[in-house]
Design an enzyme around this catalytic site. Structure first.
Site, PDB file in Angstrom:
ATOM      1  N   CYS A 109       0.794  -1.227   0.000  1.00  0.00           N
ATOM      2  CA  CYS A 109       0.000   0.000   0.000  1.00  0.00           C
ATOM      3  C   CYS A 109       0.831   1.284   0.000  1.00  0.00           C
ATOM      4  O   CYS A 109       0.272   2.382   0.009  1.00  0.00           O
ATOM      5  CB  CYS A 109      -0.984  -0.032   1.161  1.00  0.00           C
ATOM      6  SG  CYS A 109      -2.019  -1.509   1.031  1.00  0.00           S
TER       7      CYS A 109
ATOM      8  N   HIS B 228      -2.520   7.819   6.540  1.00  0.00           N
ATOM      9  CA  HIS B 228      -2.775   6.554   5.854  1.00  0.00           C
ATOM     10  C   HIS B 228      -4.188   6.108   6.237  1.00  0.00           C
ATOM     11  O   HIS B 228      -4.970   5.716   5.381  1.00  0.00           O
ATOM     12  CB  HIS B 228      -1.711   5.529   6.253  1.00  0.00           C
ATOM     13  CG  HIS B 228      -1.849   4.236   5.528  1.00  0.00           C
ATOM     14  ND1 HIS B 228      -1.841   4.157   4.158  1.00  0.00           N
ATOM     15  CD2 HIS B 228      -1.994   2.966   5.965  1.00  0.00           C
ATOM     16  CE1 HIS B 228      -1.979   2.889   3.792  1.00  0.00           C
ATOM     17  NE2 HIS B 228      -2.076   2.149   4.868  1.00  0.00           N
TER      18      HIS B 228
ATOM     19  N   LYS C 280      -9.587   8.184   3.087  1.00  0.00           N
ATOM     20  CA  LYS C 280      -9.987   6.862   2.589  1.00  0.00           C
ATOM     21  C   LYS C 280     -11.470   6.592   2.820  1.00  0.00           C
ATOM     22  O   LYS C 280     -12.035   5.696   2.213  1.00  0.00           O
ATOM     23  CB  LYS C 280      -9.136   5.764   3.236  1.00  0.00           C
ATOM     24  CG  LYS C 280      -7.714   5.712   2.673  1.00  0.00           C
ATOM     25  CD  LYS C 280      -6.937   4.527   3.182  1.00  0.00           C
ATOM     26  CE  LYS C 280      -5.600   4.381   2.472  1.00  0.00           C
ATOM     27  NZ  LYS C 280      -4.613   5.411   2.843  1.00  0.00           N
TER      28      LYS C 280
ATOM     29  N   HIS D  57      -9.847   2.438   0.305  1.00  0.00           N
ATOM     30  CA  HIS D  57      -8.407   2.200   0.310  1.00  0.00           C
ATOM     31  C   HIS D  57      -8.034   1.631  -1.054  1.00  0.00           C
ATOM     32  O   HIS D  57      -8.372   0.490  -1.372  1.00  0.00           O
ATOM     33  CB  HIS D  57      -8.041   1.230   1.428  1.00  0.00           C
ATOM     34  CG  HIS D  57      -6.563   1.042   1.609  1.00  0.00           C
ATOM     35  ND1 HIS D  57      -5.626   1.647   0.788  1.00  0.00           N
ATOM     36  CD2 HIS D  57      -5.853   0.312   2.507  1.00  0.00           C
ATOM     37  CE1 HIS D  57      -4.409   1.299   1.191  1.00  0.00           C
ATOM     38  NE2 HIS D  57      -4.523   0.488   2.230  1.00  0.00           N
TER      39      HIS D  57
ATOM     40  N   PHE E 112       1.451   3.537   4.257  1.00  0.00           N
ATOM     41  CA  PHE E 112       2.128   2.426   4.928  1.00  0.00           C
ATOM     42  C   PHE E 112       1.577   1.107   4.398  1.00  0.00           C
ATOM     43  O   PHE E 112       0.357   0.971   4.227  1.00  0.00           O
ATOM     44  CB  PHE E 112       1.900   2.492   6.447  1.00  0.00           C
ATOM     45  CG  PHE E 112       2.198   3.848   7.053  1.00  0.00           C
ATOM     46  CD1 PHE E 112       3.333   4.547   6.696  1.00  0.00           C
ATOM     47  CD2 PHE E 112       1.330   4.413   7.980  1.00  0.00           C
ATOM     48  CE1 PHE E 112       3.614   5.798   7.256  1.00  0.00           C
ATOM     49  CE2 PHE E 112       1.594   5.658   8.539  1.00  0.00           C
ATOM     50  CZ  PHE E 112       2.735   6.352   8.183  1.00  0.00           C
TER      51      PHE E 112
ATOM     52  N   PHE F 111       1.741  -3.452   3.894  1.00  0.00           N
ATOM     53  CA  PHE F 111       2.127  -4.793   4.357  1.00  0.00           C
ATOM     54  C   PHE F 111       3.618  -4.984   4.129  1.00  0.00           C
ATOM     55  O   PHE F 111       4.201  -4.428   3.202  1.00  0.00           O
ATOM     56  CB  PHE F 111       1.391  -5.855   3.536  1.00  0.00           C
ATOM     57  CG  PHE F 111       0.051  -6.238   4.083  1.00  0.00           C
ATOM     58  CD1 PHE F 111      -0.556  -5.535   5.088  1.00  0.00           C
ATOM     59  CD2 PHE F 111      -0.620  -7.337   3.544  1.00  0.00           C
ATOM     60  CE1 PHE F 111      -1.806  -5.905   5.578  1.00  0.00           C
ATOM     61  CE2 PHE F 111      -1.871  -7.716   4.013  1.00  0.00           C
ATOM     62  CZ  PHE F 111      -2.462  -6.996   5.033  1.00  0.00           C
TER      63      PHE F 111
END
Lengths: 265, 394
Positions: free
Chosen positions: B161, B289, B318, B323, B379, B381
């Site tokens: 992301c 984020h 978002k 997202h 940010f 995974f």
């Protein structure tokens, strides 16, 4: 751009680590075909050894070898991971699940499905909080990764580990991307010469039309692996002779690497 | 770093096509989410879908690239005079001096997912599947580059992301080392089954529109988007928004859970500030984020408070776009640019009560006020973080 190659690592068919592979890469010993040794890298903690996927393990196996030979701390090294195809086993597993009526995706498969999974496991293992970039440019992924790593070392003035890796796809994905062998290589690059014996690479993007061929001993089954396109550079490091290597990149440009033993002025 | 100017921007997301649709939605507190109606996915959640992609196959020279993700990419490129701006840059610099960097997480995997439903009796995939032009992560960069007739360096960036925030860092390096005179940097991610069912398997999808920073937030809403910017050296082209800094870091903590104190996020934000040679007080707004999961929002809050204290206005957008994963960085960079251009801080649209554990100054309602510089956080995974700082030209 100028970088210095401190150490390298390799994991491929009949290329089981740098020490064993160097004479082969230098043309001094015969290459014997053998399956890529898929050891689980011991730099990973027990938990991460269990959780990690095959792509991460192979990439980290090569990177671990380069790191340990360097004497540097992993937390002082940024990373660039270059892979064309990511993890085919996971793609197969998830697509199979999604085609099934229940559509139950394994949570572990899903978080391992991200292209930067190897980078995630590596950063956990080395405790490196530095930048990590995962790039893809299909068959030219290594060339793109090399450019990014060289740019990183040049601009950020930090050591950077470039790791290229690709694995065969399982059935039925294999048919749409027929890669035969697993291969990974790691190059620890620094902006300045850190130790004697390192090699200097001058890297540029040139409108060249010729590309350096694979060393003649490289079996056809390995040539379809995008990561294996770094083999001419690994061979240059093994020989430690001045040499120019041109890697295919775009339709109009090559990534050209002038390799020179760093001891030579 | 040497600042770069965003001389053109374009985007398509669930708020609509082009910058004006995104700006109108921000200003009017409108969101683009709807109950999940993607293909035959049965998950009870809300999604940010871009209308019309199903009916717009790619024709002509680029037909072999036809897939949802590349349709979205080309739709994004067609907005806001972007292709014309790239044409002009190509005439100025030459096509080989302009790079292309596109962030994506799933590229055209939807084609492969659907092909698995059409396997032959012996389990083979249909021979019509075009791996290189659809599923491979590079496909979106290739189609963008060919559409724009560019011949400079090119790569897809895929760091989950943070992918299309990272493209700004890579583009900046390409410019700094002289590889390029301009870079088309962007991100494209589109709805697919892997993403929807994958996040569902982790229990991270809300059954309602996502509510970042809400006390009762319970997950994210997936969206799709394409976004692009043209980056040139300051002074080389016209533009009112500059890239002033970027900060990259790795959590080195866990594959899918952020560090509870947001250490990686703090490092990314501090590195962005250091690179821009700015103090935290100089940041007028932080676009978070802010995915709307319990753990992410709390960790980011800890990080923002540690970096900025509790006075800097912040919010996640978002809840309007969903997202958009690999397109989140570019989508929110464009939101940040619009906020700077028009002097606007977006409030939240679905959040009822800010989590009392959240201490940063989350804006419930939108506010108009002049802004000089804005940070945007992304940010991903694998603990991959990237913070950007954009500034308005004075």
């Amino acid at each position: 751009m100028q970088v210095f190659v401190q150490t390298v690592g390799v994991a491929g068919p009949g290329l089981d680590g740098w020490e064993a592979s160097r004479p082969i890469l230098a043309g001094l010993a015969e290459h014997r075909m053998a399956p890529t040794a898929c050891r689980i890298p011991d730099i990973l903690s027990a938990a991460e050894r269990r959780r990690s996927n095959g792509t991460a393990r192979l990439a980290i196996l090569a990177a671990q070898e380069a790191l340990r030979a360097s004497g540097l701390n992993g937390d002082a090294i940024a990373t660039v991971f270059a892979s064309s195809d990511g993890d085919g086993d996971i793609t197969q597993h998830i697509c199979e699940s999604l085609a099934d009526e229940a559509r139950e995706v394994s949570p572990t498969s899903f978080h391992n499905s991200v292209n930067n999974a190897p980078a995630g496991y590596w950063s956990i293992a080395t405790k490196s909080s530095l930048a990590s970039t995962s790039v893809c440019a299909y068959d030219m992924s290594f060339a793109a990764g090399l450019l990014e790593a060289a740019c990183y070392a040049t601009v950020e003035r930090q050591p950077v580990m470039l790791i290229a890796s690709d694995l065969p796809f399982p059935f039925p994905l294999h048919k749409i991307r027929p890669v035969e062998q697993s291969f990974a290589a790691a190059f620890l690059l620094t902006p300045a010469a850190e130790r004697p014996g390192s090699m200097r690479w001058q890297i540029s993007l040139e409108p060249h039309h010729t590309t350096t061929a694979f060393p003649s001993w490289v079996p056809d089954s390995l040539r379809s692996n995008a990561a294996a396109r770094c083999l001419p550079l690994l061979a240059a490091v093994a020989k430690n002779h001045a040499e120019t290597v041109a890697l295919e990149y775009t339709e109009s440009s090559r990534v050209v690497v002038l390799c020179e033993p760093a001891g030579v002025a | 770093m040497t600042p770069l100017t965003l001389t053109a921007m374009a985007g398509a997301n669930s708020l609509g096509l082009g910058l004006s649709a995104t700006w109108d939605a921000l200003r009017q507190d409108r969101h683009g989410l709807r109950p999940n109606d993607f293909e035959d996915a049965t998950i009870k959640t809300w999604i940010g879908r871009v209308d019309g992609l199903e009916g717009e196959p790619i024709a002509g020279d680029l037909a072999e690239f036809d897939c949802r993700n590349n349709r979205l990419a080309l739709l994004g490129l067609r907005q806001d005079g972007f292709e014309q701006a790239v044409d002009n840059a190509r005439r100025t610099y030459g096509s080989d001096r302009i790079g292309v960097l596109v962030g994506t997480t799933t590229s055209g995997i939807l084609e492969t997912e659907l092909a698995y439903r059409r396997r032959t009796s012996s389990g083979e995939l249909p021979s019509t599947l075009r791996y290189r032009q659809t599923q491979n992560l590079f496909s979106v960069s290739e189609v963008v580059r060919r559409r724009l007739d560019l011949r400079g360096p090119v790569a897809s960036i895929s760091t989950a992301c943070s992918s299309s925030a990272k493209v700004f860092a890579c583009a900046s390096r390409w410019m700094e080392t002289g590889l390029c005179d301009a870079v088309v940097a962007g991100g494209v991610d589109s709805l697919c089954f892997m993403t929807l069912y994958g996040f569902a398997s982790l229990g991270l999808l809300s059954e309602r529109p996502c509510r970042p920073c809400d006390a009762e937030r319970n997950g994210l809403s997936i969206g799709e988007a394409a976004g692009f910017v043209l980056l040139e050296r300051r002074g080389a082209g016209h533009g009112d928004i500059d890239l002033l800094g970027y900060g990259e870091s790795s959590d080195a903590y866990h594959m899918s859970t952020p560090h509870p104190e947001g250490l990686g996020a703090i490092t990314a934000m501090e590195r962005a500030l250091a690179r821009a040679e700015m103090k935290p007080i100089a940041i007028d707004y932080v676009n978070l984020h802010g995915t709307g999961t319990q753990a992410n929002d709390l960790a980011e809050d800890r990080a923002v408070v540690k970096t900025f204290g509790t006075h800097t206005p912040c919010s996640s957008t978002k809840d309007r776009t969903g997202h958009t994963l690999g397109a989140a960085g570019i989508t929110e960079a464009i939101v940040a640019a619009l906020c700077l251009r028009y002097g606007f801080i977006p409030g939240t649209v679905h959040t009822n009560r800010i989590d009392p554990l959240i201490q940063s100054r989350v804006m419930r309602t939108s506010e108009s006020r002049p802004l000089r510089s804005v940070m945007s956080n992304s940010f991903g995974f694998g603990g991959n973080n990237c913070s950007l700082i954009l500034g308005k030209r004075s």
